[in-house]
Design a protein around this motif. Structure first.
Motif, short mmCIF file in Angstrom:
data_model
loop_
_atom_site.label_atom_id
_atom_site.label_comp_id
_atom_site.label_asym_id
_atom_site.label_seq_id
_atom_site.Cartn_x
_atom_site.Cartn_y
_atom_site.Cartn_z
N LYS A 28 138.46 79.12 32.92
CA LYS A 28 137.27 78.35 32.56
C LYS A 28 137.67 77.15 31.71
CE LYS A 28 134.24 82.38 32.53
NZ LYS A 28 133.44 83.28 31.68
N GLU A 29 136.94 76.05 31.87
CA GLU A 29 137.27 74.78 31.19
C GLU A 29 137.36 74.92 29.68
OE1 GLU A 29 138.11 71.62 32.20
OE2 GLU A 29 138.28 72.55 34.17
N GLN A 30 136.46 75.67 29.07
CA GLN A 30 136.45 75.76 27.60
C GLN A 30 137.65 76.51 27.04
OE1 GLN A 30 134.11 77.25 29.58
NE2 GLN A 30 133.39 79.17 28.70
N HIS A 31 138.43 77.17 27.90
CA HIS A 31 139.59 77.92 27.43
C HIS A 31 140.92 77.26 27.80
CE1 HIS A 31 136.96 81.05 26.06
NE2 HIS A 31 136.39 81.11 27.25
N LYS A 32 140.83 76.01 28.26
CA LYS A 32 142.04 75.24 28.57
C LYS A 32 142.42 74.43 27.34
CE LYS A 32 141.11 74.80 33.50
NZ LYS A 32 140.84 73.86 34.59
N GLU A 87 138.38 87.83 30.60
CA GLU A 87 137.00 87.32 30.61
C GLU A 87 136.95 85.79 30.62
OE1 GLU A 87 135.68 87.51 25.95
OE2 GLU A 87 135.96 89.41 26.98
N TRP A 88 138.07 85.13 30.36
CA TRP A 88 138.12 83.67 30.41
C TRP A 88 138.32 83.15 31.83
CZ3 TRP A 88 142.11 82.55 25.95
CH2 TRP A 88 141.55 82.94 24.73
N LEU A 89 138.50 84.03 32.80
CA LEU A 89 138.76 83.63 34.18
C LEU A 89 137.48 83.67 35.00
CD1 LEU A 89 142.08 85.64 34.76
CD2 LEU A 89 141.83 83.25 34.08
N GLU A 90 137.45 82.82 36.02
CA GLU A 90 136.31 82.81 36.94
C GLU A 90 136.84 82.73 38.37
OE1 GLU A 90 133.92 79.53 35.67
OE2 GLU A 90 135.46 78.06 36.09
N ASN A 106 147.68 93.71 28.96
CA ASN A 106 147.76 93.20 30.33
C ASN A 106 147.65 94.36 31.32
OD1 ASN A 106 150.00 92.51 32.69
ND2 ASN A 106 148.57 90.86 32.26
N LYS A 107 148.30 95.46 31.01
CA LYS A 107 148.28 96.64 31.88
C LYS A 107 146.85 97.17 32.03
CE LYS A 107 151.51 99.43 30.84
NZ LYS A 107 152.32 100.48 30.21
N HIS A 108 146.05 97.00 30.98
CA HIS A 108 144.67 97.48 31.00
C HIS A 108 143.68 96.39 31.40
CE1 HIS A 108 146.67 100.61 28.63
NE2 HIS A 108 145.71 101.40 29.08
N ASP A 109 144.18 95.28 31.94
CA ASP A 109 143.36 94.17 32.44
C ASP A 109 142.49 93.50 31.38
OD1 ASP A 109 144.20 93.76 34.99
OD2 ASP A 109 142.67 95.01 35.94
N ILE A 110 142.92 93.55 30.14
CA ILE A 110 142.20 92.83 29.08
C ILE A 110 142.77 91.44 28.95
CG2 ILE A 110 141.71 92.81 26.60
CD1 ILE A 110 141.76 95.92 26.77
N LEU A 111 144.08 91.32 29.14
CA LEU A 111 144.76 90.03 29.13
C LEU A 111 145.43 89.80 30.48
CD1 LEU A 111 146.62 89.99 25.68
CD2 LEU A 111 144.42 88.98 26.22
#
Length: 169
Positions: free
Chosen positions: A149-153, A139-142, A116-121
């Motif tokens: 993103k819908e596919q990651h909900k 990368e799942w965020l828009e 999270n600190k490295h902006d991966i999560l």
């Protein structure tokens, strides 16, 4: 040794060798299914996340299994677990999937915080609260990191949360 006895022995040996090959082929097929289950390529409908459409007879899945990096750094393994889960997940879900893949019980909290600190999560949390609920890959965020993103909900996500009531930190 007489020739009749030799031909009977050869016939029996030939039959046994054929049976042996058939059994080895069956064991090889079972090994393929075990690997597909172990590495997350076969959806048994047991996960809490959205169903991934996988066809058992899909040749591409059999030929190119997603291998879990067992000897990689814990951070790399954690990222791979998220790839396999594919949906926003609680820490316990990530820990359970990791244990399923490796057989090890590991405290992943600090690893996820480091990612999270490295902006991966990112951590999904309701606005106005200090506690996050679900981990997601950045990368799942828009929409500049404001919407998942819908596919990651996961199933029921939209019933629990609207875009206006959550934030990603």
């Amino acid at each position: 040794m007489n020739t009749q006895y030799t031909s009977e022995v050869e016939l029996i040996l030939s039959s046994l060798n054929r049976d042996k090959r058939d059994l080895l082929d069956k064991v090889a097929e079972i090994d393929k299914v075990i690997k597909r289950i172990k590495y997350g390529n076969l959806n048994l409908g047991l996960s809490k996340g959205k169903a991934i459409e996988n066809n058992i007879t899909d040749v591409e899945v059999i030929e190119h299994p997603k291998a879990f990096p067992l000897k990689a750094d814990l951070k790399v393994q954690a990222i791979k677990v998220f790839d396999l889960l594919g949906v926003a997940s609680k820490l316990s879900d990530v820990r359970d999937k990791y244990k399923e893949l490796t057989g090890l019980t590991v405290n992943l909290r600090e690893t996820l915080r480091n990612l999270n600190k490295h902006d991966i999560l990112k951590l999904l949390q309701p606005k106005g609260t200090m506690r996050g609920l679900y981990w997601v890959k950045t990368e799942w965020l828009e929409d500049n990191g404001t919407r998942l993103k819908e596919q990651h909900k996961f199933d029921g996500f939209d019933l629990l949360y609207s875009d206006e009531m959550i934030e990603f930190k």
